[in-house]
Design a protein around this motif. Structure first.
Motif, PDB file in Angstrom:
ATOM      1  N   LYS A 199      36.201  42.854  34.012  1.00  0.00           N
ATOM      2  CA  LYS A 199      36.958  42.349  35.150  1.00  0.00           C
ATOM      3  C   LYS A 199      37.019  43.365  36.283  1.00  0.00           C
ATOM      4  O   LYS A 199      37.335  43.010  37.417  1.00  0.00           O
ATOM      5  CB  LYS A 199      38.377  41.975  34.710  1.00  0.00           C
ATOM      6  N   ASP A 200      36.731  44.612  35.968  1.00  0.00           N
ATOM      7  CA  ASP A 200      36.809  45.695  36.947  1.00  0.00           C
ATOM      8  C   ASP A 200      35.608  46.612  36.717  1.00  0.00           C
ATOM      9  O   ASP A 200      35.459  47.177  35.635  1.00  0.00           O
ATOM     10  CB  ASP A 200      38.132  46.460  36.772  1.00  0.00           C
ATOM     11  N   SER A 235      24.669  36.574  40.727  1.00  0.00           N
ATOM     12  CA  SER A 235      25.241  35.281  41.112  1.00  0.00           C
ATOM     13  C   SER A 235      24.922  34.242  40.043  1.00  0.00           C
ATOM     14  O   SER A 235      23.824  34.231  39.463  1.00  0.00           O
ATOM     15  CB  SER A 235      24.673  34.825  42.458  1.00  0.00           C
ATOM     16  N   ASP A 241      29.505  37.328  38.517  1.00  0.00           N
ATOM     17  CA  ASP A 241      29.178  37.072  39.924  1.00  0.00           C
ATOM     18  C   ASP A 241      29.782  38.076  40.893  1.00  0.00           C
ATOM     19  O   ASP A 241      29.179  38.374  41.921  1.00  0.00           O
ATOM     20  CB  ASP A 241      29.647  35.665  40.318  1.00  0.00           C
ATOM     21  N   LYS A 242      30.941  38.592  40.597  1.00  0.00           N
ATOM     22  CA  LYS A 242      31.621  39.428  41.591  1.00  0.00           C
ATOM     23  C   LYS A 242      31.147  40.881  41.580  1.00  0.00           C
ATOM     24  O   LYS A 242      31.614  41.694  42.369  1.00  0.00           O
ATOM     25  CB  LYS A 242      33.133  39.371  41.383  1.00  0.00           C
ATOM     26  N   PHE A 243      30.196  41.202  40.711  1.00  0.00           N
ATOM     27  CA  PHE A 243      29.724  42.571  40.608  1.00  0.00           C
ATOM     28  C   PHE A 243      28.363  42.746  41.269  1.00  0.00           C
ATOM     29  O   PHE A 243      27.543  41.824  41.293  1.00  0.00           O
ATOM     30  CB  PHE A 243      29.665  43.005  39.138  1.00  0.00           C
ATOM     31  N   GLU A 244      28.135  43.944  41.780  1.00  0.00           N
ATOM     32  CA  GLU A 244      26.854  44.272  42.398  1.00  0.00           C
ATOM     33  C   GLU A 244      25.835  44.633  41.325  1.00  0.00           C
ATOM     34  O   GLU A 244      26.144  45.333  40.359  1.00  0.00           O
ATOM     35  CB  GLU A 244      27.016  45.443  43.373  1.00  0.00           C
ATOM     36  N   ASP A 297      37.222  27.481  35.257  1.00  0.00           N
ATOM     37  CA  ASP A 297      37.015  28.705  34.491  1.00  0.00           C
ATOM     38  C   ASP A 297      36.381  28.458  33.124  1.00  0.00           C
ATOM     39  O   ASP A 297      36.066  29.412  32.409  1.00  0.00           O
ATOM     40  CB  ASP A 297      38.351  29.435  34.290  1.00  0.00           C
TER      41      ASP A 297
END
Length: 570
Positions: free
Chosen positions: A107-108, A146, A151-154, A238
């Motif tokens: 998540k982080d 994506s 998805d939210k990570f580079e 989700d």
């Protein structure tokens, strides 16, 4: 084990080496020898997709595809004068080579980075990145996360951390699935939670959010919040499900393999249940939106191939299949005769709820065995073709190898039956048993027997079922407050992992198995009596990797901005 094509497997046995395999330090790969492996052979690109452990046969008699991509730690042996054993008959790893795994619910990105920065000293030999979507889409070479679940990570952040972990001696697996990806709210509510009468462990959710009527479990209350409690702040978007990618060549090949070996009954596929599309339940006439996205399927893609392309491009060590579609088993169940009371793994000679209502049973979950096995076969086949050095594993339910009557509501016996009907699949699979989220509630017969209710006894019992089924498996440990039974509704029957329970499990059960893993690396404990992630990882390590300096390593502090892991997160 590592996968390779049929041609390569044959070559590995028959090829004769003409030159000694070089030592790793002589070819600039001495860092690979810092990782403990079952053999002294190491492989690296271009012959291997990921640098790391290799079978000894790849060094003694290198196949053509491995030429120039293998080295030996220490003194290199000369050419073999006799045929080497095939990879399938390689000796089992020694106890000092055991696996210490940790699932990271990503998540982080800072959590992954801090583990990577400390890769050489953390008490893990494998990190599972969780979770990738079963309906993911990835095009080879695109290098984007994506539509994958991450998805939210580079890309660069995950790639660099993966590389750093592997260089530090820690394997990295991509884990596809998980609880939310296996929980189809409509079907789980109607056929699992409410499908067996009102006196069942989770029917309280139907009472609390649907006034006891399953028809009141609708989209607006996420079908009575049976998949996640309101406190998790999830939406129906989700959730996901494992699709059946009709028409894709590797899926069709996997289906044909299952159909050829299934026996009776024949497989029945559900390829019209497509993520992101409406589906009508033929039993009720109710139409619902299937969780997930159809963007990949609509473009003719197959997620079980795409995750292999993704794993190869990210440079990870392997893929983990975390299949938890209990709703599928309950919806597609078929009648079964009762098991013989003399069965050594038989628990109950009557249906647990039969004195609360007139219900039939027991049942079989053949169709779910077929679906799971087809997915596993599809991924394995794509590994062989695309990235043969990738490893393949699976997360299995605690009851997954328990033979006997199945009364619904879980995946009891799925892996035992898969191993019986499709041994080639399970043989090539590393199995992690989720021996947690167990309950002491005997009102619902949730202990395997009257003597085995404490957590350590249940873990021993369930791990023994895998041993009896001849399935090598690793022991699972959950940190902190379990997700099941509900910490709000049924806290008194929870079985958290205390320090005393950890010591007992390590002494009585872990010592019989060559691997263990935790859920989850940064999950917090509820009180000082519970075992911390570091307690558990070090204990597993000392059991399966005796003498390894890594076992005294520590888990770095969770980055301060990371959100806490709640009990409801499964």
């Amino acid at each position: 084990m590592k996968f390779r094509s049929v041609v390569a497997a044959v070559a590995a046995v028959t090829a004769q080496a003409t030159d000694p395999t070089p030592t790793c330090d002589s070819v600039g790969h001495d860092s690979l020898c810092q990782t403990s492996c079952a053999s002294s052979c190491r492989g690296f690109p271009p012959g291997f997709a990921v640098a790391g452990c290799a079978d000894e046969v790849d060094c003694t008699n290198p196949p053509s595809w491995a030429a120039g991509s293998v080295c030996e730690c220490g003194s290199a042996p000369g050419p073999s004068s006799s045929p080497s054993p095939s990879p399938s008959t390689s000796p089992a790893p020694a106890s000092s080579d055991g696996m210490v795994g940790g699932y990271l619910l990503l998540k982080d990105i800072d959590e992954l980075k801090v583990l990577a920065e400390n890769a050489k000293t953390i008490p893990f030999t494998r990190i599972y990145l969780a979770f990738l979507l079963p309906s993911l889409t990835y095009e080879a070479g695109s290098k984007t996360l994506s539509n994958t679940g991450l998805d939210k990570f580079e890309w660069g952040d995950v790639y660099n951390a993966t590389e750093q972990l592997i260089e530090g001696g820690v394997e990295v697996f991509l884990s596809m699935g998980g609880w939310n990806a296996g929980c189809f709210p409509y079907f789980y509510a109607r056929y699992s939670v409410a499908g067996y009468g009102s006196h069942t462990p989770n029917f309280w959710e139907i009472q609390q959010y649907g006034q006891g009527d399953i028809d009141n479990c609708v989209e607006s209350n996420q079908f009575c919040y049976v998949c996640e409690p309101p406190s998790e702040n999830t939406t129906l978007a989700d959730f996901d499900m494992f699709p059946e990618p009709k028409g894709h060549d590797t899926w069709e090949a996997a289906k044909s393999f299952i159909e050829s070996n299934a026996g009776d009954p024949a497989p029945i596929w559900s390829e019209d249940m497509v993520p992101g599309k409406q589906y009508t339940d033929s039993k009720t006439g109710i139409s619902v939106l299937v969780p997930g996205s159809d963007s990949g399927l609509a473009a003719g893609r197959n997620p079980y191939q795409d995750i292999v392309y993704l794993a190869k491009d990210l440079g990870v060590t392997g893929i983990d299949l975390d299949y938890e579609e209990m709703w599928h088993a309950d919806y597609y169940k078929t009648d079964a005769p009762a098991a013989a009371p003399t069965d050594p793994l038989f628990r109950l000679d009557k249906r647990p709820m039969d004195h609360f209502g007139n219900y039939t049973g027991p049942w079989n979950l053949h169709q779910t065995v077929y679906k799971y096995s087809a997915i596993a076969k599809d991924i394995q086949s794509n590994i062989e073709t695309i990235a043969p050095n990738l490893k393949f594993g699976t997360a299995a339910a605690a009851v997954g190898a328990w033979v006997g009557d199945w009364w619904g509501g879980n995946l009891k016996g799925l892996w035992a039956e898969a191993n019986q009907k499709f041994p080639e699949i399970i043989k090539d699979t590393e199995v992690n048993v989720m021996t947690y989220d167990l309950s002491a509630d005997e009102d619902f017969h949730e202990c395997p027997d009257d003597q085995d209710c404490p957590l350590d006894k249940q873990v021993a019992y369930y791990m023994n079922t895998f041993k009896t089924a001849n399935i090598a498996a690793s022991v699972g440990y959950e940190i902190g407050t379990p997700a099941y039974p509900s910490p709000i509704h049924d806290k008194q029957n929870q079985l958290p992992l205390t320090k005393d329970m950890l010591a007992s499990i390590i002494a009585t059960t872990q010592s019989q198995h060559n691997g263990g893993f935790i859920w989850e690396i940064f999950k917090e404990v509820a009180d000082p009596t519970q075992a911390t992630p570091q307690d558990v990882a070090q204990a597993i390590c000392n059991s399966v990797r005796s003498g390894d300096s890594r076992c005294s390593g520590t888990i770095p502090a969770k980055p301060s901005k990371s959100k806490p892991r709640h009990a409801g997160t499964k």
